[in-house]
Design a protein around this motif. Structure first.
Motif, PDB file in Angstrom:
ATOM      1  N   SER A 150      -6.182  -0.911   2.631  1.00 57.37           N
ATOM      2  CA  SER A 150      -4.835  -1.073   3.185  1.00 57.37           C
ATOM      3  C   SER A 150      -4.864  -1.973   4.423  1.00 57.37           C
ATOM      4  N   HIS A 162       0.913   6.522   2.576  1.00 53.58           N
ATOM      5  CA  HIS A 162      -0.113   7.449   3.059  1.00 53.58           C
ATOM      6  C   HIS A 162      -1.308   6.702   3.646  1.00 53.58           C
ATOM      7  N   GLN A 163      -1.438   5.421   3.325  1.00 55.47           N
ATOM      8  CA  GLN A 163      -2.578   4.633   3.791  1.00 55.47           C
ATOM      9  C   GLN A 163      -2.278   3.875   5.082  1.00 55.47           C
ATOM     10  N   PRO A 194       0.832  -1.199   0.000  1.00 54.76           N
ATOM     11  CA  PRO A 194       0.000   0.000   0.000  1.00 54.76           C
ATOM     12  C   PRO A 194       0.872   1.256   0.000  1.00 54.76           C
ATOM     13  N   ASN A 195       0.315   2.327  -0.498  1.00 54.58           N
ATOM     14  CA  ASN A 195       0.942   3.632  -0.409  1.00 54.58           C
ATOM     15  C   ASN A 195       1.140   3.935   1.071  1.00 54.58           C
ATOM     16  N   ALA A 207      -4.885   9.733   3.025  1.00 56.18           N
ATOM     17  CA  ALA A 207      -5.001   8.274   2.872  1.00 56.18           C
ATOM     18  C   ALA A 207      -6.198   7.919   2.004  1.00 56.18           C
ATOM     19  N   ARG A 208      -7.332   8.556   2.255  1.00 50.80           N
ATOM     20  CA  ARG A 208      -8.541   8.270   1.473  1.00 50.80           C
ATOM     21  C   ARG A 208      -8.379   8.696   0.023  1.00 50.80           C
ATOM     22  N   SER A 263      -5.688   8.638  -1.692  1.00 54.49           N
ATOM     23  CA  SER A 263      -4.711   7.796  -2.392  1.00 54.49           C
ATOM     24  C   SER A 263      -5.115   6.322  -2.404  1.00 54.49           C
ATOM     25  N   GLU A 264      -6.370   6.017  -2.125  1.00 54.33           N
ATOM     26  CA  GLU A 264      -6.804   4.620  -1.995  1.00 54.33           C
ATOM     27  C   GLU A 264      -7.022   3.937  -3.345  1.00 54.33           C
ATOM     28  N   THR A 299      -7.223   2.953   5.567  1.00 59.49           N
ATOM     29  CA  THR A 299      -8.333   2.676   4.652  1.00 59.49           C
ATOM     30  C   THR A 299      -8.668   1.190   4.777  1.00 59.49           C
TER      31      THR A 299
END
Length: 126
Positions: free
Chosen positions: A100, A7-8, A4-5, A51-52, A54-55, A97
């Protein structure tokens, strides 16, 4: 593996003597503290929004595990992808998320990620 990114994910230090998840008679826990911070602070809200936003995550390369029953859709509450015991301190990974969280949980379940414990001992071990 397509992780996952970052950010998540949220990496949070859990001190000893604090539950990771709420207990029967104990609602103060790392999860409630993290969610309170995410939903009430400016910085936490910005992290959650990023985070949302970049989901987008490819889950096709994940190992197959047991299927979980799908619950009714409601707003996802960030939660840990693993736990640490009450007396244990260390890093806990939160999935910000649902995608993630599911992805990282599967990596722990399939033993693609393992926990490592280090004990500091003072005095004599007998």
């Amino acid at each position: 593996t397509n992780l996952p990114n970052l950010h998540q994910l949220l990496f949070v230090y859990k001190p000893p003597k604090l539950l990771t998840l709420p207990g029967i008679h104990q609602t103060d826990c790392l999860t409630s503290r993290v969610n309170h911070w995410l939903y009430t602070s400016t910085e936490g809200s910005a992290i959650l929004q990023r985070a949302r936003d970049s989901e987008i995550l490819d889950t096709s390369s994940l190992p197959k595990t047991k299927k979980r029953k799908k619950k009714k859709k409601k707003e996802y509450q960030p939660r840990p992808v693993h736990r640490l015991d009450y007396d244990t301190s260390g890093l806990v990974i939160f999935g910000l998320t649902s995608t993630s969280h599911s992805y990282m949980s599967t990596l722990f379940e399939s033993r693609c990620i393992t926990k490592r414990y280090v004990a500091l001992v003072a005095g004599h071990v007998g």
